[in-house]
Design a protein around this motif. Sequence first.
Motif, short mmCIF file in Angstrom:
data_model
loop_
_atom_site.label_atom_id
_atom_site.label_comp_id
_atom_site.label_asym_id
_atom_site.label_seq_id
_atom_site.Cartn_x
_atom_site.Cartn_y
_atom_site.Cartn_z
N GLU A 109 0.95 -0.96 0.15
CA GLU A 109 0.02 0.01 0.09
C GLU A 109 1.03 1.13 0.15
O GLU A 109 1.78 1.20 0.68
N THR A 110 0.35 2.36 -0.84
CA THR A 110 1.20 3.71 -0.80
C THR A 110 0.06 4.57 -0.35
O THR A 110 -0.99 4.74 -1.25
N ALA A 111 0.14 5.25 0.80
CA ALA A 111 -0.59 6.37 1.37
C ALA A 111 -1.91 5.94 1.29
O ALA A 111 -3.02 6.82 1.16
N VAL A 112 -2.77 4.62 1.43
CA VAL A 112 -3.75 4.06 1.81
C VAL A 112 -3.93 3.01 2.85
O VAL A 112 -2.79 2.42 3.30
N ALA A 113 -4.92 2.62 3.18
CA ALA A 113 -5.20 1.71 4.43
C ALA A 113 -6.44 0.93 3.93
O ALA A 113 -7.43 1.62 3.66
N ASN A 114 -6.08 -0.44 3.95
CA ASN A 114 -7.19 -1.51 3.78
C ASN A 114 -8.35 -1.26 4.85
O ASN A 114 -8.15 -1.08 5.95
N GLY A 115 -9.58 -1.24 4.35
CA GLY A 115 -10.57 -0.84 5.16
C GLY A 115 -10.87 0.34 5.27
O GLY A 115 -12.30 0.71 5.86
N THR A 116 -9.93 1.31 5.10
CA THR A 116 -10.37 2.73 5.01
C THR A 116 -10.68 3.62 3.88
O THR A 116 -11.39 4.24 3.53
N ASP A 117 -9.71 3.27 2.97
CA ASP A 117 -9.42 3.56 1.67
C ASP A 117 -9.98 2.92 0.46
O ASP A 117 -10.41 3.17 -0.44
N PHE A 118 -9.80 1.56 0.95
CA PHE A 118 -10.29 0.47 -0.26
C PHE A 118 -10.66 -0.70 0.65
O PHE A 118 -10.22 -1.05 1.72
N SER A 119 -11.10 -1.75 -0.08
CA SER A 119 -11.55 -2.81 0.49
C SER A 119 -11.37 -3.79 -0.88
O SER A 119 -11.23 -3.51 -1.84
N THR A 120 -10.96 -5.44 -0.63
CA THR A 120 -11.28 -6.44 -1.61
C THR A 120 -12.09 -7.44 -1.55
O THR A 120 -12.37 -7.85 -0.42
N THR A 121 -12.56 -8.05 -2.50
CA THR A 121 -13.21 -9.21 -2.43
C THR A 121 -12.50 -10.30 -3.10
O THR A 121 -12.89 -10.20 -4.52
#
Length: 471
Positions: free
Chosen positions: A67-79
């Motif tokens: 990750e660069t300047a992002v956080a999983n669950g805050t800025d994005f998520s995946t399925t």
Amino acid sequence: MKKNFILILSFVLLAIGACSSDDEVAQANAVAFASTSLNLSAESTPIEIKFASPTASAGSLTLTVTETAVANGTDFSTTPAIVANTVVVPFDKNVSSVSFTFKKLKEAIEGEVKNVVFTISSVSINSVISENKSIQVNFNETASLGNALAPGVGGPTQPNQVFVDLSSGKMTAVPRVSWDLGFASGTDFRVIINHTVKMSAKQTTSTNIDEVQAEDATMIFNQGTGSITQVDDPAGDITKTAIASISATDSENKVYVINMGSNPATVAPAIGNEGTANGSSRGWKKVRILRSGNDYKVQYADIAATTHDEITITKNAAYNFTFLSLLDKKTVSVEPQKAQWDISFTSFTNTTNFGTGLVPYNFADFVLNNVKGGSKTYQVLTTSFTYDAFTLANVDNTKFTDDQRNIGSNWRGTTGGTDANGNPVSLFVARTDRFFVVKDPAGNVYKVRFTAGVNAAGERGNPTFQYAILK
């Protein structure tokens, strides 16, 4: 990209085939991302991984996540979901591709670099990971939805002018005394004087820069003195500058005497007062400006000098102006690029009437909009709309004008009062009965309201404001 992918997989398969024996060992498949980068345009985006041939059995891919300047669950998520910086993507038998879903939860604000890199680390079936083993997913930039900001003008002497870009929330502070002349980058040859330090300019009849000139007391403006012909048009009309348009004919370009204005005060004023121009005189200069092709040639010196310095100023179309310091004898960086700021906080040479007609006057706590870069504003009174209820549908585009003072000093007021000892003081207030609409050079529209102009101690030069994008 498709041709490159097929070519890469073909080489891999050829290599595998060359190494195979006749012993019926299962041939390894090849796997790779369909592309190496992706710019997000939708909220949810499928990310595809391809096999060179249909899978021989069901299985799974394991991807590592950077990750660069992002956080999983805050800025994005995946399925499927990310667990311990990995994503496990299952696939069925006899499929040629598989995908997982990337969901963008937050946009990248203009000027931010936000991305996620996924890398294939392992495959549960007999496979070779090809060259396209990683993909970088980039967050597209978007305008800020809003923020609360405190421009650092520097307190009651307000030594800085601060340029604000609402779409990114970026603020650029520059000492007001760092520049003296600004050279327009457009097709016209126009020069502005520093409107933050009580500067004025007066044309002489001479074309000889080495001719001695004298100080002119009529160029110093205070309450009720000075001439509006010796300052730039406060509305920001570039055709109405104190220095005439620079002619292609050298003999038409006269020498100007420049009153360099005043420095900010070195001692803080009484609580509630301002000291933007209460410092020492910045002196006097003389200048003569010529054309040099599409550039400017500037001759300048002290007014009593019989020799001069000379500098060439090159136009830069990315900026409204190129700025020159006559004191430091060099060009200096002041404004951000013309499309990268919307409003500025500064002291300012406006005009006012003391009963005998308009005269120049120094206003502290002033807000300008970047009219030359395409930013426009207008005022809304809360008797018509409340700030919270105001939406894009309420914007009246006919009220946007080319006057850079539409916010100006309208956002604040001063009233008389006394301190704890009974001494008279000036009480500064941010007006709560109004807010402003700002359209930036990119066409984004914001509502802006000012929340303060003083700090807890009552010292001026401490503005705060909040804003929100209108959609």
